[in-house]
Structure formats: structure tokens, C-alpha cells
Design a protein around this motif. Structure first.
Motif, PDB file in Angstrom:
ATOM      1  N   LEU A  20       0.824  -1.209   0.000  1.00 57.59           N
ATOM      2  CA  LEU A  20       0.000   0.000   0.000  1.00 57.59           C
ATOM      3  C   LEU A  20       0.859   1.261   0.000  1.00 57.59           C
ATOM      4  O   LEU A  20       0.584   2.226  -0.716  1.00 57.59           O
ATOM      5  CB  LEU A  20      -0.928  -0.007   1.205  1.00 57.59           C
ATOM      6  N   LEU A  21       1.920   1.258   0.796  1.00 53.36           N
ATOM      7  CA  LEU A  21       2.816   2.418   0.833  1.00 53.36           C
ATOM      8  C   LEU A  21       3.532   2.593  -0.504  1.00 53.36           C
ATOM      9  O   LEU A  21       3.709   3.719  -0.975  1.00 53.36           O
ATOM     10  CB  LEU A  21       3.823   2.256   1.969  1.00 53.36           C
ATOM     11  N   ALA A  22       3.936   1.493  -1.107  1.00 50.80           N
ATOM     12  CA  ALA A  22       4.617   1.572  -2.405  1.00 50.80           C
ATOM     13  C   ALA A  22       3.709   2.164  -3.472  1.00 50.80           C
ATOM     14  O   ALA A  22       4.185   2.788  -4.427  1.00 50.80           O
ATOM     15  CB  ALA A  22       5.098   0.183  -2.833  1.00 50.80           C
ATOM     16  N   GLU A  23       2.399   1.994  -3.299  1.00 46.79           N
ATOM     17  CA  GLU A  23       1.445   2.541  -4.258  1.00 46.79           C
ATOM     18  C   GLU A  23       0.997   3.955  -3.900  1.00 46.79           C
ATOM     19  O   GLU A  23       0.118   4.505  -4.554  1.00 46.79           O
ATOM     20  CB  GLU A  23       0.244   1.603  -4.367  1.00 46.79           C
ATOM     21  N   GLY A  24       1.592   4.524  -2.850  1.00 39.52           N
ATOM     22  CA  GLY A  24       1.358   5.928  -2.543  1.00 39.52           C
ATOM     23  C   GLY A  24       0.220   6.228  -1.591  1.00 39.52           C
ATOM     24  O   GLY A  24      -0.197   7.384  -1.463  1.00 39.52           O
ATOM     25  N   HIS A  25      -0.275   5.213  -0.881  1.00 38.69           N
ATOM     26  CA  HIS A  25      -1.388   5.440   0.037  1.00 38.69           C
ATOM     27  C   HIS A  25      -0.881   5.895   1.410  1.00 38.69           C
ATOM     28  O   HIS A  25       0.265   5.630   1.781  1.00 38.69           O
ATOM     29  CB  HIS A  25      -2.213   4.163   0.189  1.00 38.69           C
ATOM     30  N   GLN A  26      -1.756   6.546   2.164  1.00 40.05           N
ATOM     31  CA  GLN A  26      -1.502   6.886   3.561  1.00 40.05           C
ATOM     32  C   GLN A  26      -2.009   5.720   4.409  1.00 40.05           C
ATOM     33  O   GLN A  26      -3.170   5.331   4.291  1.00 40.05           O
ATOM     34  CB  GLN A  26      -2.244   8.164   3.948  1.00 40.05           C
ATOM     35  N   VAL A  27      -1.152   5.178   5.271  1.00 39.62           N
ATOM     36  CA  VAL A  27      -1.481   3.937   5.962  1.00 39.62           C
ATOM     37  C   VAL A  27      -1.363   4.097   7.471  1.00 39.62           C
ATOM     38  O   VAL A  27      -0.337   4.539   7.987  1.00 39.62           O
ATOM     39  CB  VAL A  27      -0.554   2.786   5.509  1.00 39.62           C
ATOM     40  N   ASP A  28      -2.445   3.722   8.179  1.00 48.91           N
ATOM     41  CA  ASP A  28      -2.427   3.581   9.635  1.00 48.91           C
ATOM     42  C   ASP A  28      -2.512   2.103   9.968  1.00 48.91           C
ATOM     43  O   ASP A  28      -3.317   1.367   9.380  1.00 48.91           O
ATOM     44  CB  ASP A  28      -3.612   4.300  10.267  1.00 48.91           C
ATOM     45  N   VAL A  29      -1.699   1.655  10.914  1.00 47.65           N
ATOM     46  CA  VAL A  29      -1.711   0.266  11.362  1.00 47.65           C
ATOM     47  C   VAL A  29      -2.150   0.218  12.818  1.00 47.65           C
ATOM     48  O   VAL A  29      -1.668   0.992  13.647  1.00 47.65           O
ATOM     49  CB  VAL A  29      -0.325  -0.383  11.211  1.00 47.65           C
ATOM     50  N   VAL A  30      -3.076  -0.682  13.112  1.00 45.95           N
ATOM     51  CA  VAL A  30      -3.492  -0.981  14.479  1.00 45.95           C
ATOM     52  C   VAL A  30      -3.095  -2.419  14.782  1.00 45.95           C
ATOM     53  O   VAL A  30      -3.467  -3.340  14.047  1.00 45.95           O
ATOM     54  CB  VAL A  30      -5.012  -0.798  14.657  1.00 45.95           C
ATOM     55  N   ASP A  31      -2.338  -2.621  15.845  1.00 45.93           N
ATOM     56  CA  ASP A  31      -1.909  -3.959  16.235  1.00 45.93           C
ATOM     57  C   ASP A  31      -1.522  -3.908  17.707  1.00 45.93           C
ATOM     58  O   ASP A  31      -0.913  -2.927  18.155  1.00 45.93           O
ATOM     59  CB  ASP A  31      -0.716  -4.418  15.386  1.00 45.93           C
ATOM     60  N   ASN A  32      -1.872  -4.944  18.460  1.00 47.05           N
ATOM     61  CA  ASN A  32      -1.476  -4.944  19.874  1.00 47.05           C
ATOM     62  C   ASN A  32      -0.148  -5.646  20.119  1.00 47.05           C
ATOM     63  O   ASN A  32       0.302  -5.755  21.264  1.00 47.05           O
ATOM     64  CB  ASN A  32      -2.573  -5.571  20.738  1.00 47.05           C
ATOM     65  N   LEU A  33       0.493  -6.132  19.047  1.00 42.86           N
ATOM     66  CA  LEU A  33       1.816  -6.752  19.091  1.00 42.86           C
ATOM     67  C   LEU A  33       1.843  -8.030  19.919  1.00 42.86           C
ATOM     68  O   LEU A  33       2.904  -8.437  20.403  1.00 42.86           O
ATOM     69  CB  LEU A  33       2.874  -5.765  19.621  1.00 42.86           C
ATOM     70  N   SER A  34       0.706  -8.697  20.078  1.00 39.99           N
ATOM     71  CA  SER A  34       0.719  -9.962  20.808  1.00 39.99           C
ATOM     72  C   SER A  34       1.340 -11.075  19.975  1.00 39.99           C
ATOM     73  O   SER A  34       1.980 -11.978  20.517  1.00 39.99           O
ATOM     74  CB  SER A  34      -0.696 -10.345  21.238  1.00 39.99           C
ATOM     75  N   THR A  35       1.152 -11.033  18.662  1.00 41.90           N
ATOM     76  CA  THR A  35       1.830 -11.978  17.774  1.00 41.90           C
ATOM     77  C   THR A  35       2.573 -11.269  16.655  1.00 41.90           C
ATOM     78  O   THR A  35       3.500 -11.836  16.088  1.00 41.90           O
ATOM     79  CB  THR A  35       0.834 -12.987  17.158  1.00 41.90           C
ATOM     80  N   GLY A  36       2.184 -10.053  16.322  1.00 45.84           N
ATOM     81  CA  GLY A  36       2.911  -9.283  15.327  1.00 45.84           C
ATOM     82  C   GLY A  36       4.171  -8.669  15.925  1.00 45.84           C
ATOM     83  O   GLY A  36       4.407  -8.743  17.130  1.00 45.84           O
ATOM     84  N   SER A  37       4.978  -8.066  15.084  1.00 47.32           N
ATOM     85  CA  SER A  37       6.234  -7.473  15.535  1.00 47.32           C
ATOM     86  C   SER A  37       6.518  -6.197  14.756  1.00 47.32           C
ATOM     87  O   SER A  37       6.289  -6.124  13.546  1.00 47.32           O
ATOM     88  CB  SER A  37       7.396  -8.456  15.324  1.00 47.32           C
ATOM     89  N   LEU A  38       7.038  -5.201  15.446  1.00 48.58           N
ATOM     90  CA  LEU A  38       7.438  -3.975  14.767  1.00 48.58           C
ATOM     91  C   LEU A  38       8.602  -4.209  13.805  1.00 48.58           C
ATOM     92  O   LEU A  38       8.827  -3.412  12.894  1.00 48.58           O
ATOM     93  CB  LEU A  38       7.809  -2.897  15.783  1.00 48.58           C
ATOM     94  N   ALA A  39       9.323  -5.310  13.989  1.00 46.67           N
ATOM     95  CA  ALA A  39      10.378  -5.641  13.026  1.00 46.67           C
ATOM     96  C   ALA A  39       9.800  -5.829  11.636  1.00 46.67           C
ATOM     97  O   ALA A  39      10.445  -5.509  10.631  1.00 46.67           O
ATOM     98  CB  ALA A  39      11.120  -6.897  13.470  1.00 46.67           C
ATOM     99  N   ASN A  40       8.570  -6.339  11.556  1.00 45.47           N
ATOM    100  CA  ASN A  40       7.929  -6.523  10.257  1.00 45.47           C
ATOM    101  C   ASN A  40       7.623  -5.200   9.567  1.00 45.47           C
ATOM    102  O   ASN A  40       7.438  -5.168   8.351  1.00 45.47           O
ATOM    103  CB  ASN A  40       6.622  -7.304  10.422  1.00 45.47           C
ATOM    104  N   LEU A  41       7.553  -4.138  10.343  1.00 46.01           N
ATOM    105  CA  LEU A  41       7.219  -2.820   9.808  1.00 46.01           C
ATOM    106  C   LEU A  41       8.440  -1.922   9.691  1.00 46.01           C
ATOM    107  O   LEU A  41       8.314  -0.712   9.542  1.00 46.01           O
ATOM    108  CB  LEU A  41       6.159  -2.151  10.692  1.00 46.01           C
ATOM    109  N   GLY A  42       9.622  -2.523   9.747  1.00 49.09           N
ATOM    110  CA  GLY A  42      10.838  -1.718   9.711  1.00 49.09           C
ATOM    111  C   GLY A  42      10.958  -0.866   8.466  1.00 49.09           C
ATOM    112  O   GLY A  42      11.315   0.316   8.532  1.00 49.09           O
ATOM    113  N   GLU A  43      10.669  -1.437   7.316  1.00 53.17           N
ATOM    114  CA  GLU A  43      10.761  -0.685   6.066  1.00 53.17           C
ATOM    115  C   GLU A  43       9.729   0.435   6.026  1.00 53.17           C
ATOM    116  O   GLU A  43      10.033   1.561   5.618  1.00 53.17           O
ATOM    117  CB  GLU A  43      10.550  -1.630   4.881  1.00 53.17           C
ATOM    118  N   ALA A  44       8.528   0.153   6.493  1.00 53.84           N
ATOM    119  CA  ALA A  44       7.476   1.172   6.496  1.00 53.84           C
ATOM    120  C   ALA A  44       7.844   2.329   7.417  1.00 53.84           C
ATOM    121  O   ALA A  44       7.661   3.507   7.071  1.00 53.84           O
ATOM    122  CB  ALA A  44       6.155   0.547   6.942  1.00 53.84           C
ATOM    123  N   ARG A  45       8.383   2.015   8.575  1.00 57.73           N
ATOM    124  CA  ARG A  45       8.709   3.044   9.564  1.00 57.73           C
ATOM    125  C   ARG A  45       9.911   3.877   9.136  1.00 57.73           C
ATOM    126  O   ARG A  45       9.989   5.071   9.411  1.00 57.73           O
ATOM    127  CB  ARG A  45       8.974   2.379  10.917  1.00 57.73           C
TER     128      ARG A  45
END
Length: 353
Positions: A20-45
Motif C-alpha cells: 500500500l505504501l509503495a502505491e502511494g497510500h496513507q497507511v495507519d496500522v493498528v496492532d497490539n503486538l501480541s503476535t505481530g512485531s514492529l520488526a515486520n514494519l521496519g521498512e514502512a517506519r
């Protein structure tokens, strides 16, 4: 376009965020990080600070609706879920809290913020119970008779989507996912067999097969799945669509293919079958081809090679971090952009996949 992705720190969600970011959209992510990881969002951040925001929230919490009203997404991708069959059997109340009440909170927020559409990730392997061999690959018209709490809560989410479409004119497209695999899938979380096998194979450990190994699954690569989500923004309104390959692959065949790609002979050990798991499953993607113009394109061996490469890199990073005496690869950030101070997360509201 401004979009919101629940469960966006999971391996499917974060791959969607990158697209979505590569296509130029504005993106908000909601996650409580119980199984997800901010490492997965390193490129986005790192690369999209002006277009990307992260919010550490549980989808069931009262903070979600005000956040959505404040951020005003036009489209909501709802991937946050309790997605583990065995966990749903062990704790069906938790499963319903996350997958039913959490989905209701998302829908409440979508109406309040004026979103035009919700794209919903459904568990395609649990909706239909145990299909007969002659019914495989399963079509969307097959009777929905779930045999696990996860299947029931997934079906409830679909019915609420239909209801909100009638009551509030909130459009939706529901994507019933087969067994999604790919880079970033955590072999220590609510992972699929591909991630677990890849890590154990590279570590020289035996691959544990529950049952006789003849049970089959429909393995679809994460980039292909993300493409279906993106297409569902403008197509497939009011429909449930299967996102899979339509091909059955046994667990034994998967182990053999992984060994072939890795160039090693896997060692197999067998354990008793696990409660609640299907014997056979595959989803017919024909309806998605008609309504989304979508088809899977990644051959299984090519996808497995990508997983093995990612897993090898992850293991190298882990060894380097250990040798330096610190955790360099967890990706956990004590200062999320939006949300309460960091606490030990509960295992609810997790990233699907």
C-alpha cells in the motif's frame, strides 16, 4: 487514499502495508503486538514516515473507534484475529471476544469514520467443516458447517459484515484465505507448517509431523494474497471470495519439497494428530478470478525458496545478536507512535497469520 490495517504488524498485514505504501497510500496500522512485531514494519517506519503511522491498540478496546474517527480511513483492511484453531478449542470465549466483538468494534469504527469499505480476512480452512473428497477444491457455495470455534467466529464475522451492509450501507469484500505462507511468518507464534518446517530444517532438527502426514493443505504465497487484498478495494463488493490455489499438497510432500529446495534430506518424526485439524482442504479460486481478476502466480517451490532464504537470514541475525550479548532482532519499540505505554501484550487481538 488513506487506509487502516488492523493486524498490520503480522506477516500478512505488514506485507500488505508495504504494498500500500509503495502505491502511494496513507497507511495507519493498528496492532497490539501480541503476535505481530514492529520488526515486520521496519521498512514502512524507516522509509515512509509521513505516510505511515502505527497505533498499539487491541481491536476490542474503547480507543479504537475514536482513533478511526480521528484518522478517517476510506478503506479498512481487517486482518487482526485470533487465528489459531487449537487455541479456539482451548479457549472459545477468547476466540469469540477477539473475532466477534473485535470485528464489531472495527465495523462500529468504520461507520463512525465514514469508511466506504471493509476488506475482511476470513479463515478459509475452518468455514466448511470437513469437506468430502469429491467437494475439493471447495467452492464458496459449499455449505458452511464449521467444526471449531474459530470457524464459528469467522462465520459470525461474515454475517455481521452482511448485516452492516444492509443497515449502514457499509460495503465489504471478504477474502477466505487458504494456508498463507511466506517471509516474516514467525515459526514461534501462531505459525503455519511452512515456517516451522523451514526453521527446523535449517537448524538441522527433525520435522515433526502430526498424524500420518497425508493430510493436505492449500498453500498460497503471501505476495499473491496481498494482491487479492489490493484488488478487493474496488471489486468484489458484498462477496465472499476464496484466495487459494485450489491444489492439495500433503504435509509429507511439503517436507520433501522443502528438503529438495534446501538441498538436504529432512529427518521426519511422527506424533499423534492434533484435535480440531482438518484432514484435507483446498479452496477453489475461480470466483476470485471472475470478480477480482485475481489468480495465484507463485509456484510452491519458488515460494519455499523465499521462505528458506528469509529464515536463514533470521537465524544469522539471531546468532549475531547472541554473540553481541543483546537482542538485536526483536524489533520491539518501547515508544509506539500512538497508544498507551508499552506493557506485556495479551494474546488477543493478534495479527492474523
Amino acid at each position: 487514499m488513506r487506509v487502516l490495517v488492523t493486524g498490520g504488524a503480522g506477516f500478512i498485514g505488514s506485507t500488505l502495508v508495504d504494498r500500500l505504501l509503495a502505491e502511494g497510500h496513507q497507511v495507519d496500522v493498528v496492532d497490539n503486538l501480541s503476535t505481530g512485531s514492529l520488526a515486520n514494519l521496519g521498512e514502512a517506519r524507516a522509509g515512509h514516515r509521513r505516510a505511515f503511522s502505527f497505533h498499539q491498540l487491541d481491536i476490542r478496546g474503547p480507543e479504537l473507534v475514536p482513533l478511526m474517527v480521528r484518522r478517517r480511513p476510506e478503506v479498512v483492511f481487517h486482518l487482526a484475529a485470533q487465528a489459531d484453531v487449537r487455541r479456539s478449542v482451548a479457549d472459545p470465549v477468547e476466540d469469540a471476544e477477539v473475532n466477534v466483538l473485535g470485528t464489531l468494534r472495527v465495523l462500529e469504527g468504520a461507520v463512525a469514520c465514514g469508511a466506504s469499505r471493509v476488506v475482511y480476512a476470513a479463515s478459509g480452512g475452518t468455514l466448511y467443516g470437513e469437506p468430502r473428497a469429491q467437494d475439493l477444491p471447495v467452492r464458496e457455495s459449499h455449505p458452511r458447517r464449521p467444526l471449531t470455534p474459530l470457524g464459528v467466529s469467522t462465520l459470525a464475522g461474515l454475517e455481521y459484515l452482511r448485516c452492516w451492509r444492509e443497515l449502514h450501507d457499509l460495503e465489504f469484500c471478504a477474502l477466505a484465505l487458504a494456508n498463507v505462507y511466506g517471509p516474516r511468518q514467525d515459526p514461534h507464534g501462531e505459525a503455519g507448517v511452512v515456517a516451522i518446517f523451514a526453521e527446523r530444517l535449517l537448524a538441522g532438527e527433525p520435522l515433526v509431523i502430526y498424524g500420518d502426514g497425508q493430510q493436505t493443505r492449500d498453500f498460497v504465497y503471501v505476495d499473491d494474497v496481498v494482491d487479492a487484498f489490493v484488488r478487493a478495494v474496488e471489486r468484489g463488493g458484498g462477496l465472499l471470495l476464496h484466495v487459494g490455489t485450489g491444489q492439495e499438497v500433503s504435509v509429507l510432500e511439503l517436507a520433501r519439497l522443502l528438503g529438495k529446495v534446501a538441498g538436504v534430506e529432512p529427518t521426519l518424526t511422527f506424533a499423534p494428530p492434533r484435535a480440531g485439524e482438518l484432514r484435507r482442504n483446498a479452496l477453489d479460486p475461480g470466483r476470485a478470478a471472475v470478480h477480482l481478476g485475481w489468480r495465484p502466480w507463485t509456484p510452491l517451490e519458488e515460494g519455499l525458496a523465499a521462505v528458506l532464504a528469509w529464515s536463514a537470514g533470521r537465524q544469522r541475525s539471531g546468532r549475531k545478536a547472541a554473540s553481541q550479548g543483546g537482542d538485536k532482532v526483536s524489533g520491539r519499540d518501547p515508544r509506539p507512535e500512538d497508544g498507551p505505554p508499552r506493557r506485556a501484550p495479551r494474546k488477543t487481538g493478534a495479527s492474523r497469520g
